[in-house]
Design an enzyme around this catalytic site. Structure first.
Site, mmCIF file in Angstrom:
data_model
loop_
_atom_site.group_PDB
_atom_site.id
_atom_site.type_symbol
_atom_site.label_atom_id
_atom_site.label_comp_id
_atom_site.label_asym_id
_atom_site.label_seq_id
_atom_site.Cartn_x
_atom_site.Cartn_y
_atom_site.Cartn_z
ATOM 1 N N ASP A 34 0.863 -1.405 -0.055
ATOM 2 C CA ASP A 34 -0.108 -0.122 0.044
ATOM 3 C C ASP A 34 1.011 1.311 0.053
ATOM 4 O O ASP A 34 1.957 1.269 0.261
ATOM 5 C CB ASP A 34 -0.954 0.060 1.355
ATOM 6 C CG ASP A 34 -2.159 -0.955 1.027
ATOM 7 O OD1 ASP A 34 -2.207 -1.183 -0.207
ATOM 8 O OD2 ASP A 34 -2.789 -0.964 2.057
ATOM 9 N N LYS A 55 -3.405 3.406 -2.483
ATOM 10 C CA LYS A 55 -4.886 4.218 -2.775
ATOM 11 C C LYS A 55 -4.594 5.585 -2.027
ATOM 12 O O LYS A 55 -4.377 5.537 -0.943
ATOM 13 C CB LYS A 55 -5.776 3.604 -2.080
ATOM 14 C CG LYS A 55 -6.460 2.412 -2.813
ATOM 15 C CD LYS A 55 -8.081 1.850 -2.157
ATOM 16 C CE LYS A 55 -8.279 0.413 -2.596
ATOM 17 N NZ LYS A 55 -7.428 -0.561 -1.896
ATOM 18 N N MET A 167 -8.304 9.041 9.395
ATOM 19 C CA MET A 167 -8.560 9.437 7.949
ATOM 20 C C MET A 167 -9.542 10.804 7.967
ATOM 21 O O MET A 167 -10.701 10.430 7.695
ATOM 22 C CB MET A 167 -9.604 8.320 7.088
ATOM 23 C CG MET A 167 -8.353 7.274 6.972
ATOM 24 S SD MET A 167 -9.281 5.792 6.137
ATOM 25 C CE MET A 167 -9.757 4.892 7.748
#
Length: 499
Positions: A34, A55, A167
């Site tokens: 990732d 991502k 996040m």
């Protein structure tokens, strides 16, 4: 059938990866990784195929469905597959979804938990999420739930003690608005960007002012949002951001395999190591042939001839290449019996010891000039240099002193090619310090960057020879290590910034 390991890489500091994570990476055939994993961890998967599926906001290299399919495809090829994910794979990491898909496709899998950012990032910011004088419970939520499905019950959350939102950059305003319906405006809170890394930034505020402050400071992902009375403890406990090299960006131009030891040292003092090798060590067939010919020569020598010979190793690379090849052809250190051994540099001497050789001659100041002073007064007439191609310094002077000098080229130092993207990325990072461990590492580096750009950075060199090369091309280096070791160089960088 192969097997898939769903592995947590930790929050950003590579030293927070678990021992099991490292051991599995060493055995990997494929690593599917990732965006937020510590890049240094990939060095452990030396022989593995590496596939980036990261991502970022608005930019996905592969959809989750395609990642799932890739895991199954590689496992069906009979490979050990590591799915390397930031933090812990089961904490907002979609690791559970990947395991379900593997189960549906009858693929064997194992889960390796990782250190999660929800508690490690506050710890690096000096904020414990529990403390008996303040709070004995906490809640963790994903900030992205504030948008779209909005399943979070903020009324219930607000009663849970310390609140941690992951996040959170994009939805911060919505999160704060809902919290203010349940908590006082004066509630202490913090936003922590790039937690556990040397680029960490911590904003402390109150609930009514944090959104404006985060906008003013242009906070970017990844960041976590922390709410609660424990935030007040940062004033006493903040430890990481006080390190002497904190937020200093330091470029390492050594060959890739040697860069990681320097990287680890820089991180210990809070700096951000940027691995940008300008040189590489090449050990090819011609070098193996050179060693073979040399071995054939010495096999015929008698005791007196051997006792009259000094073998000189000028670098770790020379030691590693020579003895590794020796072992690969079924020989060992006994092949050089009777000969004296000289080492230039502390690390070269240490490498010889690893192969069972204690050097007879080690110059006091670990430089080739000091080696010359030692060798010229030695009774031995024959001096053999086992070294890199096209590198000479004291050979001619020794010949003038009556020595029989031979050079055996056992590796070469070549330029490490760089793409335009890699060069541009380094410019964007805007490093503070450039480090050079040899003249060649500097000369090749100048082929990638303009003289003025180099001149604007602090330059740190190992040894006077490299320093003189830098001075001749660009400027006098601000930092020069006394010893020819990376430890000494980092020590001098620390002293420079301590002042």
């Amino acid at each position: 059938m192969g097997k898939v390991y769903i592995v947590g890489a930790g929050p950003g500091d590579p030293d927070l990866a678990t021992i099991k994570c490292v051991e599995i990476l060493k055995k990997a055939d494929v690593v599917i990784y990732d965006h937020l994993i510590p890049q240094e961890l990939l060095m452990y998967a030396e022989k593995a195929e590496k596939i980036y599926v990261g991502k970022e906001a608005g930019k996905h290299t592969l959809s989750q469905e395609k990642i799932n399919e890739l895991l199954v495809e590689k496992a069906k090829e009979g490979k050990n597959v590591v799915r390397l994910k930031g933090g812990d794979p089961f904490i907002f990491g979609r690791g559970g979804e990947e395991c379900e898909y593997l189960w549906q496709n009858n693929i064997d899998f194992e889960v390796v938990p990782g250190v999660s950012s929800f508690y490690s990032v506050p710890a690096y910011a000096g904020i414990p999420i529990t403390h008996r004088d303040f709070v004995s419970s906490f809640a963790v939520a994903t900030g992205s739930e504030a948008e779209g499905r909005e399943r979070l019950d903020f009324s219930a959350l607000s009663k849970c003690g310390t609140l941690v939102f992951l996040m959170t950059v994009k939805p911060l305003e919505k999160i704060v608005k809902k919290l203010l319906e349940n908590l006082p405006p004066s509630t202490p809170c913090a936003v922590i960007e790039n937690g556990t890394t040397p680029l960490q930034r911590t904003l402390i505020s109150t609930l009514d002012k944090i959104v404006e402050k985060a906008k003013d400071e242009k906070i970017n992902p990844p960041a976590i949002f922390l709410v609660g009375e424990v935030v007040k403890l940062r004033e006493k406990i903040n430890w990481f951001e006080k390190k002497v090299l904190f937020q200093k960006k330091i470029v390492i131009t050594r060959p890739l395999k040697q860069s990681y030891s320097a990287s680890k040292l820089i991180r210990e003092f809070g700096g951000l190591p940027i691995i940008f090798p300008s040189v590489k060590i090449v050990f090819g067939e011609k070098h193996k042939e050179n060693i073979k010919k040399f071995l054939e020569e010495i096999e015929s020598k008698n005791k007196e001839e051997r006792n009259d010979t000094i073998l000189v190793f000028t670098s770790q690379n020379g030691v590693q290449n020579f003895f590794s090849f020796l072992f690969s052809i079924g020989k060992d250190a006994r092949t050089i019996w009777g000969m004296k051994v000289a080492a230039v540099g502390e690390k070269t001497a240490s490498s010889l010891v690893e192969f069972g050789i204690i050097p007879d001659i080690i110059p006091q100041n670990f430089t080739t000039e000091n080696l010359y002073e030692e060798l010229k007064i030695r009774p031995e007439k024959n001096v053999v240099f086992l070294r890199a191609e096209k590198v000479k310094n004291i050979e001619d002077k020794l010949i003038q002193n009556g020595k029989n000098v031979k050079t055996v080229e056992i590796y070469s130092i070549e330029k490490e090619e760089k793409t335009k993207e890699e060069i541009e990325e380094l410019k964007i990072l805007n490093p503070d310090v450039l480090t050079f461990t040899s003249s060649l590492s500097f000369i090749y580096f100048t082929e990638f960057f303009e003289k003025e750009w180099i001149k604007d950075r602090v330059i740190a060199c190992i040894g006077e020879v490299t320093a003189k090369t830098v001075e001749r091309y660009v400027k006098k280096p601000e930092i020069v290590s006394k010893k020819q070791t990376i430890e000494s160089l980092v020590e001098e960088i620390v002293k420079f910034y301590s002042k």
